[in-house]
Motif scaffolding. Structure first.
Motif, PDB file in Angstrom:
ATOM      1  N   ALA A  27       8.827   0.740  10.716  1.00  0.00           N
ATOM      2  CA  ALA A  27       9.052   1.189  12.127  1.00  0.00           C
ATOM      3  C   ALA A  27       8.221   2.170  12.871  1.00  0.00           C
ATOM      4  N   VAL A  28       7.249   3.341  12.273  1.00  0.00           N
ATOM      5  CA  VAL A  28       6.356   3.714  13.145  1.00  0.00           C
ATOM      6  C   VAL A  28       4.823   3.062  13.474  1.00  0.00           C
ATOM      7  N   LEU A  29       5.042   2.333  12.372  1.00  0.00           N
ATOM      8  CA  LEU A  29       2.997   1.666  12.580  1.00  0.00           C
ATOM      9  C   LEU A  29       3.307   0.271  14.000  1.00  0.00           C
ATOM     10  N   PRO A  30       2.000   0.427  14.798  1.00  0.00           N
ATOM     11  CA  PRO A  30       0.394   1.229  13.573  1.00  0.00           C
ATOM     12  C   PRO A  30       0.520   3.278  14.311  1.00  0.00           C
ATOM     13  N   ILE A  31      -0.586   4.074  13.741  1.00  0.00           N
ATOM     14  CA  ILE A  31      -0.793   5.116  13.380  1.00  0.00           C
ATOM     15  C   ILE A  31      -2.005   4.793  13.312  1.00  0.00           C
ATOM     16  N   THR A  32      -2.633   6.150  13.865  1.00  0.00           N
ATOM     17  CA  THR A  32      -3.885   6.693  13.388  1.00  0.00           C
ATOM     18  C   THR A  32      -3.562   8.177  12.847  1.00  0.00           C
ATOM     19  N   CYS A  33      -4.069   8.529  11.641  1.00  0.00           N
ATOM     20  CA  CYS A  33      -3.955   9.604  10.709  1.00  0.00           C
ATOM     21  C   CYS A  33      -5.424   9.881  10.640  1.00  0.00           C
ATOM     22  N   THR A  34      -5.465  11.439  10.128  1.00  0.00           N
ATOM     23  CA  THR A  34      -6.676  12.227   9.457  1.00  0.00           C
ATOM     24  C   THR A  34      -6.605  12.268   7.533  1.00  0.00           C
ATOM     25  N   ALA A  35      -7.571  11.923   6.952  1.00  0.00           N
ATOM     26  CA  ALA A  35      -7.709  11.302   6.001  1.00  0.00           C
ATOM     27  C   ALA A  35      -8.329  12.430   5.106  1.00  0.00           C
ATOM     28  N   HIS A  36      -7.621  12.771   3.947  1.00  0.00           N
ATOM     29  CA  HIS A  36      -7.540  13.968   3.247  1.00  0.00           C
ATOM     30  C   HIS A  36      -8.060  13.065   1.535  1.00  0.00           C
ATOM     31  N   THR A  37      -8.679  13.735   0.944  1.00  0.00           N
ATOM     32  CA  THR A  37      -8.929  13.445  -0.769  1.00  0.00           C
ATOM     33  C   THR A  37      -8.641  14.268  -1.226  1.00  0.00           C
ATOM     34  N   TRP A  38      -8.470  13.908  -2.934  1.00  0.00           N
ATOM     35  CA  TRP A  38      -7.972  14.844  -3.314  1.00  0.00           C
ATOM     36  C   TRP A  38      -8.292  13.973  -4.972  1.00  0.00           C
ATOM     37  N   GLY A  39      -9.710  14.658  -5.332  1.00  0.00           N
ATOM     38  CA  GLY A  39      -9.651  13.899  -6.697  1.00  0.00           C
ATOM     39  C   GLY A  39     -10.422  12.171  -6.349  1.00  0.00           C
ATOM     40  N   GLU A  40      -9.416  11.227  -6.995  1.00  0.00           N
ATOM     41  CA  GLU A  40     -10.038   9.574  -6.781  1.00  0.00           C
ATOM     42  C   GLU A  40      -8.168   9.639  -5.586  1.00  0.00           C
ATOM     43  N   GLU A  41      -7.784  10.243  -4.812  1.00  0.00           N
ATOM     44  CA  GLU A  41      -6.835  10.044  -4.794  1.00  0.00           C
ATOM     45  C   GLU A  41      -7.269  10.347  -2.449  1.00  0.00           C
ATOM     46  N   VAL A  42      -6.288   9.476  -1.277  1.00  0.00           N
ATOM     47  CA  VAL A  42      -6.730   9.258  -0.885  1.00  0.00           C
ATOM     48  C   VAL A  42      -5.165   9.331   0.306  1.00  0.00           C
ATOM     49  N   TYR A  43      -4.630  10.509   1.070  1.00  0.00           N
ATOM     50  CA  TYR A  43      -4.104  11.000   1.670  1.00  0.00           C
ATOM     51  C   TYR A  43      -4.050  11.251   2.632  1.00  0.00           C
ATOM     52  N   PHE A  44      -2.610  11.579   4.267  1.00  0.00           N
ATOM     53  CA  PHE A  44      -2.285  11.516   5.023  1.00  0.00           C
ATOM     54  C   PHE A  44      -1.234  11.276   5.561  1.00  0.00           C
ATOM     55  N   GLU A  45      -2.012  12.752   6.306  1.00  0.00           N
ATOM     56  CA  GLU A  45       0.023  12.190   6.515  1.00  0.00           C
ATOM     57  C   GLU A  45       0.549  11.485   7.768  1.00  0.00           C
ATOM     58  N   THR A  46       2.270  11.178   7.327  1.00  0.00           N
ATOM     59  CA  THR A  46       2.694  10.020   8.754  1.00  0.00           C
ATOM     60  C   THR A  46       3.359  10.642   9.420  1.00  0.00           C
ATOM     61  N   PRO A  47       3.903  10.066  10.593  1.00  0.00           N
ATOM     62  CA  PRO A  47       5.511  11.067  11.706  1.00  0.00           C
ATOM     63  C   PRO A  47       6.659  10.210  10.696  1.00  0.00           C
ATOM     64  N   VAL A  48       6.567   9.875   8.929  1.00  0.00           N
ATOM     65  CA  VAL A  48       8.621   9.651   9.135  1.00  0.00           C
ATOM     66  C   VAL A  48       8.001  10.864   7.500  1.00  0.00           C
ATOM     67  N   SER A  49       9.562  11.430   7.568  1.00  0.00           N
ATOM     68  CA  SER A  49       9.960  12.252   6.215  1.00  0.00           C
ATOM     69  C   SER A  49      11.495  11.227   6.066  1.00  0.00           C
ATOM     70  N   PRO A  50      10.649  10.384   4.770  1.00  0.00           N
ATOM     71  CA  PRO A  50      12.238   9.807   3.566  1.00  0.00           C
ATOM     72  C   PRO A  50      12.746  10.708   2.252  1.00  0.00           C
ATOM     73  N   ALA A  51      13.465  10.344   1.539  1.00  0.00           N
ATOM     74  CA  ALA A  51      14.038  10.863   1.239  1.00  0.00           C
ATOM     75  C   ALA A  51      13.140  10.856  -0.461  1.00  0.00           C
ATOM     76  N   LEU A  52      13.513  11.093  -1.565  1.00  0.00           N
ATOM     77  CA  LEU A  52      12.820  11.087  -2.841  1.00  0.00           C
ATOM     78  C   LEU A  52      13.803   9.940  -3.177  1.00  0.00           C
ATOM     79  N   GLU A  53      13.357   8.596  -3.135  1.00  0.00           N
ATOM     80  CA  GLU A  53      13.943   7.276  -4.436  1.00  0.00           C
ATOM     81  C   GLU A  53      13.915   7.882  -5.490  1.00  0.00           C
ATOM     82  N   ALA A  54      15.628   7.271  -6.241  1.00  0.00           N
ATOM     83  CA  ALA A  54      15.815   6.696  -7.420  1.00  0.00           C
ATOM     84  C   ALA A  54      14.270   6.643  -8.827  1.00  0.00           C
TER      85      ALA A  54
END
Length: 123
Positions: A27-54
């Motif tokens: 629903a919020v795409l397209p977005i441009t974010c800033t990449a972060h790395t943590w070991g062999e993982e790429v992550y980046f913040e988004t404008p959504v805040s969903p709940a943890l799923e089961a």
């Protein structure tokens, strides 16, 4: 649904399952974010805040598209992180599972911290 991720040194596509979090992201795409790395993982913040799923998980396969609800971030592991045991992909905490990167997830190794990453749906 399929998304395209692009950054200065490459791009990848991913296929997302029909989940509440993937719908919120779409629903919020397209977005441009800033990449972060943590070991062999790429992550980046988004404008959504969903709940943890089961079915949230902390240990996933390389190439899993995950959503870290504690950081409102998309998490893309392609190998071990600093808290992994052996070769597993262990995320910082349980994450919502959205889908998988298409093809070889090691292409994510070309992402550098601070790179802009664009996320968009594919036609």
């Amino acid at each position: 649904m399929q998304i395209r991720l692009s950054w200065p040194a490459g791009q990848a596509t991913a296929t997302l399952d029909d989940t509440p979090t993937s719908k919120a992201l779409a629903a919020v795409l397209p977005i441009t974010c800033t990449a972060h790395t943590w070991g062999e993982e790429v992550y980046f913040e988004t404008p959504v805040s969903p709940a943890l799923e089961a079915d949230a998980r902390q240990v996933v396969e390389p190439g899993t598209v995950a959503f870290w609800t504690e950081g409102d971030a998309l998490a893309l592991p392609y190998g071990p992180t600093p808290i992994s045991r052996g070769d597993e992909c262990r995320l910082a905490s349980p994450c919502n599972i959205l889908g998988r990167v298409d093809g070889d997830p090691r292409v994510l190794a070309t992402v550098r911290p601070g790179d802009p990453i664009r996320v968009e749906t594919t036609p």
